[in-house]
Write an enzyme that holds these catalytic residues in place. Sequence first.
Site, PDB file in Angstrom:
ATOM      1  CE  LYS A   1     -45.579  43.946  65.535  1.00  0.00           C
ATOM      2  NZ  LYS A   1     -46.143  44.946  64.358  1.00  0.00           N
TER       3      LYS A   1
ATOM      4  CD  GLU B   1     -44.269  39.589  58.885  1.00  0.00           C
ATOM      5  OE1 GLU B   1     -45.192  38.896  58.845  1.00  0.00           O
ATOM      6  OE2 GLU B   1     -44.113  40.660  59.193  1.00  0.00           O
TER       7      GLU B   1
END
Length: 427
Positions: free
Chosen positions: A337, A205
């Site tokens: 999400k 990330e």
Amino acid sequence: MTAIVDIVGREILDSRGNPTVEVDVLLEDGALGRAAVPSGASTGAHEAVELRDGDTGRYLGKGVEKAVEAVNGEIFDAIGGLDAEEQAQIDAVMIELDGTPNKARLGANAILGVSLAVAKAAAISNNLPLYRYVGGVNARTLPVPMMNIINGGAHADNPIDFQEFMILPAGAPTFAEGLRWGAEIFHTLKKGLKDAGHNTNVGDEGGFAPNLASAEAALDFVLKAIEKAGFKPGEDVFLGLDCAATEFFKDGAYHYEGEGKVRDIDAQVKYLAQLVGNYPIVTIEDGMSEDDWAGWKQLTDAIGAKCQLVGDDLFVTNVERLGRGIKEATGNAILVKVNQIGSLTETLETVELAHKSGYRAVMSHRSGETEDSTIADLAVATNCGQIKTGSLARSDRTAKYNQLLRIEQELGAQAKYAGKAALKAFA
């Protein structure tokens, strides 16, 4: 004019070099919506199912040709000709067509790709930005970014047991300024790590993945970087953790392999409370394991009044699991999400339930991302006030930040940065 005339699914690569699904939806008036689906590394057991081919001779079994076939075949046959503005109806048709409780037959990756592409096509047809089309005239709140600048756990090859150490520039006056603060801290941290002899390679990330012995060591480096960059911890910039505790929960206890320690449920709660007491931590995600409801309740009772406790694996963007959490007063926020639940309609329903019940919502990416920036628009559309989309490196992460910069500029004087208000009493 907004009838669906064609749907084209394809296999593309995500930021980890694994295949994922991308979908184009074409409307009668020529509007084209395109969406790419993300993928997680640490996935909750209760998530909707991402359909993979399992053919080890191709992409090591991770191909998504079956999901793409579902998009181009069964799904198009079922929703072709429907009005793209009827989002809830289209999503309901796909869910019914799948026929399983977790989208395992057609794949959540197939259904979600179509769901998001339909919304984007309808927005284009209406000549509206996606955040305005989905959120209406009141969609104008820019979220506080939760920037993951040190990675551990399943996101990195280092001994740190917790998955993410984040900074939140909640004291900034605008999103653009908050982003600048984050970038300056990120570069200052890089220099600090380098000077101390640590590697500055980045994880999935975009955060650094140094070989540090404990969570405290990581937090100390981050604090120093905030101060060295000219900001005040606990006033300008706050800290956040994603423990991803499910990943190291075994036989009823939390096994910190990097530290060589085992903490039972009481000790885990005590340890997190201690961290919150010692550092300006305002948010902890998945501090307890996904099915450790008793532990979650204990943690909420202990520090829920002074810290945001975000359920990711616990709630998996699922209305039913969130409903149980609300009923039992477990956690006080939900990570959202889109691919955990698998359709836009269900995602919006989950955010609505959270907000109605006094829980906060945090819009989130996955560790396997693409250049698709839909979640930036959804963060503004839902006025959720917080977004988690990685570090200040890797274009799969900065794509979302850049889209938020565009939205803030487009909104002009109407734009409102969530700032400390997003964290209520915690900041």
